[in-house]
Scaffold this active site. Structure first.
Site: not given
Length: 527
Positions: A189, A256, A259, A421, A459
């Site tokens: 950060s 979702d 992938d 994040d 984060h």
């Protein structure tokens, strides 16, 4: 930088001479930036359990004195272990800093099954970046030091980092009678921004750097946060926690499986396209937690859309790429994202972290008026504050991407960011990496730098993220710096769940192919 030339032949030790450090004067001459010197305020032997290991170390606390008598001192701390491994690591801070980081902690996104640096017998050191927080409920949200120019430079331009590094190496030499073989830096950060600052400004100061979820263009992000504070403060615009959960669940349900596996993780955020209008309440009016009103849809769209300002600032920055709330960012942690209540004046402690950060910046950095209403400053039309914004941009956004001197010095950089994040946009880190590649070229960039985007990670692994990232980046950095072995096919673990994923070099992402979905070997990095 070597210290103590008169006794350079003394035998080095792996046990620090702790008592000799207490009250030691730190000459201004050992620091490359202006100070009036410093002094060790205390030094004592401590014993503690770090990563399950009992570690004996000398803790030395010191003050680095400012040039401006009205500026606060830089308070720093060094942990000097018995059985030193001849390496040192500096930790970066977080938010507005104001406290000395815990020297026993691990690196950001560190592994759960490997010891922290101090437990590996690293010397660890850090500082409060040149100011001490006041009685704020959240210490990292106290920007009151912004009233002093030297304190601002210490924090925002990174001056305190080099001063702390130089003073720490002075103390290391006096403790062990030798210098570290390698010196590393690690931060996330604000600390991630600091990691990039030291690599760019002082390319020979650190041999290797770990930069996680870096708020590298600090002022640019602040302007976007100010704009979003305005948007979310409008009547009816704020989506409460229940609606934030609705939005998160809807995005996950839509993207979702793209992938190849449904695991609550969106591995390819750029491939996720979700239109919040599908959640529109009848006639656009707010009819409860099961839908979004028209003002809320506008607010959500604003948060995930790039923000551009229609004026020039001295740093050359022209915008911020927005937050990826429509591509899987974790909105179940309101404190780091939207908040649980709308921005207002005064700014509620229950508003989002970024909104409170904006308010502190307006009061103490921009207007230097603690009574100023932060919602009276419009980042789109700052009026009389434009010149001040432009000036601050040269301090807070001085992170240019020319890392060629760092590369030529043999430095290595590992950069990480979570794709979910909610506080620092991974899109901004993508831009930083792309700028480095555009300037240096792909081959030169890969010779010293790796950037990994971690799907599902938020984060700092705050709360209960979809994927709590854990990777031994420090060992990877050691092998690269000390043995010339760059990272090859790294694997990141979810430290909250028994599963792994390949750590893919950006812009690649892990696609499921076949096999056990909790195993990294079942995925392939693709573009």
């Amino acid at each position: 930088m070597a210290f103590g030339p008169g006794v350079a032949t003394a035998s080095p030790s792996t046990v620090p001479a702790c008592a000799g450090l207490d009250q030691m004067r730190i000459p201004a001459s050992v620091m490359s930036l202006p100070t009036t010197g410093g002094r060790v305020t205390s030094a004592s032997v401590k014993t503690g359990v770090v990563s399950g290991r009992t570690i004996e170390y000398c803790q030395a606390d010191a003050d680095i004195f400012p040039v401006d008598p009205s500026a606060p001192a830089i308070k720093m701390r060094v942990a000097l272990p018995h059985g030193w491994n001849r390496k040192a690591l500096m930790f970066g801070g977080g938010g507005y800093n104001g406290t000395i980081p815990d020297l026993t902690m691990n690196v950001p996104f560190g592994p759960a099954d490997q010891p922290a640096p101090l437990a590996r017998r690293y010397v660890t050191f850090a500082s409060d970046s040149g100011h001490q927080h006041g009685p704020a409920a959240v210490p990292s949200l106290d920007g009151s030091f912004g009233m002093n120019d030297e304190a601002v430079r210490n924090f925002a331009a990174g001056d305190a980092l080099k001063k702390t590094r130089d003073a720490s190496l002075f103390l290391i030499w006096h403790a062990y009678r030798t210098n570290p073989a390698e010196v590393y830096f690690s931060g996330g950060s604000t600390g991630g921004r600091e990691a990039l600052v030291v690599a760019q400004r002082w390319p020979r100061a650190f041999d290797g750097v770990i930069s996680a979820y870096p708020a590298w263009n600090n002022l640019a992000e602040i302007l976007d946060l100010g704009y979003l504070a305005h948007v979310l403060s409008r009547p009816g615009a704020f989506p409460g926690p229940a609606k934030q959960t609705l939005l998160y669940d809807s995005v996950i349900n839509a993207c979702d499986g793209l992938d190849g596996v449904k695991d609550k993780v969106i591995s390819n955020p750029r491939g996720c396209h979700f239109d919040p209008h599908v959640l529109r309440c009848p006639d656009g009016a707010d009819t409860g937690p099961a839908c979004l009103s028209d003002p809320q849809i506008k607010a959500v769209t604003a948060m995930s859309t790039p923000f551009r300002w229609p004026y020039r600032i001295a740093s050359g920055e022209t915008g911020y790429p927005g937050f990826p709330f429509l591509s899987g960012a974790d909105m179940r942690t309101p404190f780091l994202g939207f908040g649980s209540t709308a921005p207002a004046n005064p700014m509620p402690a229950t508003s989002g972290y970024g909104m409170q950060y904006w308010e502190q910046w307006v009061k103490y950095f921009l207007t230097r008026d603690p009574n100023h209403n932060s919602l009276d400053v419009d980042p789109r039309q700052p009026g009389k504050w434009l010149d001040r914004i432009s000036h601050l941009s040269t301090i807070q956004d001085r992170n240019n991407v020319d890392l060629r001197p760092f590369a030529r010095a043999g430095g290595k950089l590992i950069m990480l960011h979570g794709a979910a994040d909610e506080l620092v946009s991974h899109r901004s880190t993508n831009e930083y990496y792309q700028r480095v590649r555009d300037l240096l070229g792909t081959e030169v960039t890969r010779s010293f730098m790796r950037y990994y985007l971690v799907p599902g990670a938020n984060h700092a692994n705050f709360g209960a993220p979809a994927f709590a990232a854990g990777w031994d980046s420090l060992s990877a950095l050691e092998r690269w710096v000390e043995k010339g072995q760059s990272p090859v096919s790294p694997v990141v673990a979810d430290v909250n769940h028994n599963r792994t994923r390949p750590l893919c070099e950006y812009p690649a992402w892990p696609r499921y192919r076949a096999g056990e979905p909790d195993s990294a070997s079942s995925f392939v990095c693709t573009r």
